[in-house]
Design a protein around this motif. Sequence first.
Motif, short mmCIF file in Angstrom:
data_model
loop_
_atom_site.label_atom_id
_atom_site.label_comp_id
_atom_site.label_asym_id
_atom_site.label_seq_id
_atom_site.Cartn_x
_atom_site.Cartn_y
_atom_site.Cartn_z
N THR A 170 42.56 37.72 33.00
CA THR A 170 43.43 36.55 32.87
C THR A 170 44.66 36.69 33.78
O THR A 170 45.04 35.75 34.47
CB THR A 170 43.87 36.34 31.41
OG1 THR A 170 42.71 36.20 30.61
CG2 THR A 170 44.75 35.12 31.26
N ALA A 171 45.27 37.86 33.78
CA ALA A 171 46.47 38.07 34.61
C ALA A 171 46.15 37.90 36.09
O ALA A 171 46.93 37.29 36.83
CB ALA A 171 47.03 39.47 34.36
N GLU A 172 45.00 38.39 36.51
CA GLU A 172 44.62 38.25 37.91
C GLU A 172 44.36 36.79 38.28
O GLU A 172 44.75 36.33 39.35
CB GLU A 172 43.39 39.11 38.21
CG GLU A 172 43.16 39.28 39.67
CD GLU A 172 42.11 40.33 40.00
OE1 GLU A 172 41.87 40.53 41.20
OE2 GLU A 172 41.52 40.96 39.09
N LEU A 173 43.74 36.05 37.40
CA LEU A 173 43.52 34.62 37.65
C LEU A 173 44.85 33.88 37.76
O LEU A 173 45.07 33.12 38.70
CB LEU A 173 42.67 34.00 36.53
CG LEU A 173 42.59 32.47 36.57
CD1 LEU A 173 41.70 32.02 37.72
CD2 LEU A 173 42.07 31.93 35.26
N LEU A 174 45.76 34.12 36.80
CA LEU A 174 47.06 33.46 36.82
C LEU A 174 47.83 33.81 38.09
O LEU A 174 48.37 32.93 38.77
CB LEU A 174 47.86 33.83 35.57
CG LEU A 174 47.27 33.38 34.23
CD1 LEU A 174 48.06 33.99 33.08
CD2 LEU A 174 47.23 31.88 34.14
N ALA A 175 47.88 35.09 38.40
CA ALA A 175 48.60 35.53 39.61
C ALA A 175 47.98 34.94 40.86
O ALA A 175 48.68 34.46 41.75
CB ALA A 175 48.62 37.05 39.68
N SER A 176 46.67 34.95 40.93
CA SER A 176 45.98 34.43 42.11
C SER A 176 46.31 32.97 42.35
O SER A 176 46.61 32.56 43.48
CB SER A 176 44.47 34.61 41.94
OG SER A 176 43.80 34.16 43.09
#
Length: 146
Positions: A43-49
């Motif tokens: 989830t964090a990687e999706l949001l950051a991306s």
Amino acid sequence: MATVSPSWTYTLQLPHDPRAPGIARATLRTILTAHDLTELTPTAELLASELLTNAHLHTRGPYALRLFAAEPDRLRIAVWDTDPTVPPGFSEKGAPVLVPPEDSEHGRGLHLVRACADAWGVSVLRELGASKGGKLLWAECARAGG
């Protein structure tokens, strides 16, 4: 040995370079691993991306990724850029985000952020002395039950 995890913050300054979002995601994964938060990685990687790509595509200057954990099981992902313009649909909690047609290749990023984040928001920053102004888009994710 500490019984309470202290809060922490990391900031990664990024040039306006097409490789920067990928470097930021790799850094995010490393930080989450170091803080035993790998459960938040997808989830964090999706949001950051999505936030990083938005900054790269819609601004001309540098930008930055900021990761902040004030609570042991909660992460705030923020992206600062030099443009004070807030993307449509991100400024108001109740405002709808227009989702593009199914065959469109762009335009779903902020819709994904709003759908996947536990909380999200924006701050428009004024220029003050050495401060660069711009805006800070942020999103939070937490461990289940966190």
